[in-house]
Scaffold this motif. Sequence first.
Motif, short mmCIF file in Angstrom:
data_model
loop_
_atom_site.label_atom_id
_atom_site.label_comp_id
_atom_site.label_asym_id
_atom_site.label_seq_id
_atom_site.Cartn_x
_atom_site.Cartn_y
_atom_site.Cartn_z
N ARG A 28 -24.12 4.63 33.40
CA ARG A 28 -25.41 5.25 33.10
C ARG A 28 -26.52 4.64 33.93
NH1 ARG A 28 -24.14 4.38 27.14
NH2 ARG A 28 -25.62 2.68 26.97
N LYS A 29 -26.48 3.32 34.07
CA LYS A 29 -27.53 2.65 34.87
C LYS A 29 -27.50 3.13 36.31
CE LYS A 29 -28.02 -1.56 32.14
NZ LYS A 29 -27.90 -3.03 32.15
N ARG A 30 -26.32 3.27 36.87
CA ARG A 30 -26.22 3.73 38.26
C ARG A 30 -26.69 5.18 38.40
NH1 ARG A 30 -22.43 -0.16 37.73
NH2 ARG A 30 -22.47 -1.76 39.34
N ILE A 31 -26.32 6.01 37.45
CA ILE A 31 -26.80 7.39 37.49
C ILE A 31 -28.32 7.41 37.35
CG2 ILE A 31 -26.81 9.62 36.30
CD1 ILE A 31 -23.86 9.04 35.55
N MET A 32 -28.84 6.59 36.44
CA MET A 32 -30.29 6.55 36.24
C MET A 32 -31.00 6.00 37.48
SD MET A 32 -32.73 7.53 34.36
CE MET A 32 -31.75 8.14 33.03
N ASP A 33 -30.39 5.03 38.17
CA ASP A 33 -30.97 4.53 39.42
C ASP A 33 -31.09 5.66 40.45
OD1 ASP A 33 -31.17 1.94 38.42
OD2 ASP A 33 -29.37 1.21 39.47
N SER A 34 -30.06 6.48 40.56
CA SER A 34 -30.11 7.63 41.47
C SER A 34 -31.17 8.63 41.04
CB SER A 34 -28.74 8.33 41.52
OG SER A 34 -27.77 7.48 42.04
N THR A 35 -31.24 8.86 39.73
CA THR A 35 -32.23 9.78 39.20
C THR A 35 -33.64 9.26 39.47
OG1 THR A 35 -30.68 10.43 37.48
CG2 THR A 35 -32.99 11.00 37.11
N ALA A 36 -33.85 7.97 39.24
CA ALA A 36 -35.16 7.37 39.47
C ALA A 36 -35.55 7.45 40.94
CB ALA A 36 -35.17 5.92 39.00
N ALA A 37 -34.59 7.25 41.84
CA ALA A 37 -34.87 7.35 43.27
C ALA A 37 -35.28 8.78 43.63
CB ALA A 37 -33.67 6.90 44.08
N ALA A 38 -34.55 9.76 43.09
CA ALA A 38 -34.88 11.16 43.36
C ALA A 38 -36.23 11.54 42.76
CB ALA A 38 -33.78 12.07 42.83
N ALA A 39 -36.50 11.03 41.56
CA ALA A 39 -37.79 11.30 40.92
C ALA A 39 -38.93 10.65 41.71
CB ALA A 39 -37.78 10.81 39.48
N GLY A 40 -38.71 9.42 42.17
CA GLY A 40 -39.72 8.75 42.97
C GLY A 40 -39.99 9.47 44.27
N LEU A 41 -38.93 9.93 44.93
CA LEU A 41 -39.07 10.71 46.15
C LEU A 41 -39.81 12.02 45.86
CD1 LEU A 41 -38.45 11.24 49.12
CD2 LEU A 41 -36.20 12.09 48.41
N SER A 42 -39.45 12.66 44.77
CA SER A 42 -40.12 13.91 44.39
C SER A 42 -41.60 13.69 44.15
CB SER A 42 -39.48 14.50 43.12
OG SER A 42 -38.14 14.84 43.37
N ALA A 43 -41.93 12.63 43.43
CA ALA A 43 -43.34 12.33 43.15
C ALA A 43 -44.10 12.05 44.45
CB ALA A 43 -43.45 11.14 42.20
N ALA A 44 -43.47 11.32 45.36
CA ALA A 44 -44.13 11.02 46.64
C ALA A 44 -44.36 12.29 47.45
CB ALA A 44 -43.30 10.02 47.44
N LEU A 45 -43.41 13.20 47.43
CA LEU A 45 -43.59 14.48 48.10
C LEU A 45 -44.71 15.28 47.45
CD1 LEU A 45 -39.84 15.50 48.56
CD2 LEU A 45 -41.45 15.05 50.42
N MET A 46 -44.72 15.31 46.11
CA MET A 46 -45.71 16.09 45.38
C MET A 46 -47.13 15.55 45.60
SD MET A 46 -43.37 16.78 41.99
CE MET A 46 -44.62 17.30 40.88
N LYS A 47 -47.27 14.23 45.70
CA LYS A 47 -48.59 13.63 45.90
C LYS A 47 -49.01 13.60 47.37
CE LYS A 47 -47.54 9.86 43.59
NZ LYS A 47 -47.66 8.50 43.03
#
Length: 148
Positions: A28-47
């Motif tokens: 779960r932690k590894r999946i969440m790490d990937s999710t957090a990276a994708a979310a962070g990338l998404s937020a950076a694109l959006m901003k």
Amino acid sequence: MKKLVLAMSTLCISVTAVLAADDPIATRKRIMDSTAAAAGLSAALMKGDIEYNPTIAKAAILTLGASAATFGDYFPEGSGEGQTTASPKIWEDADGFKAALAKFTTDTSAALEASGKDGPADLDAFKAAVGPVMSNCRSCHEAFRVQN
């Protein structure tokens, strides 16, 4: 770029599959790490912190989709003990947790559908596609994650 993203995704999924059988918390932690990276990338694109690129946007959405498709499989009874920020509410309100995961899956599926073959055509399309996914992540963390 597309080949690199595909290769990385395949590697991550392979590693996760091997780990899953032995340690659902680590998985779960590894999946969440990937999710957090994708979310962070998404937020950076959006901003606008990162210049919009449809291929990068598609990779972020695909990662979120892969997480949605697998994350719920790693919460067996008894896996709330140990080094985890999973809230006991996950097991106390299993139906609510399943509903949140179903919404995450629905939101990421809609984002994948909206993103098109090569990714969302422009930043506005990306925001419209991934915004609900990000909102879903936030609400699930508020309800089913131990806040530090």
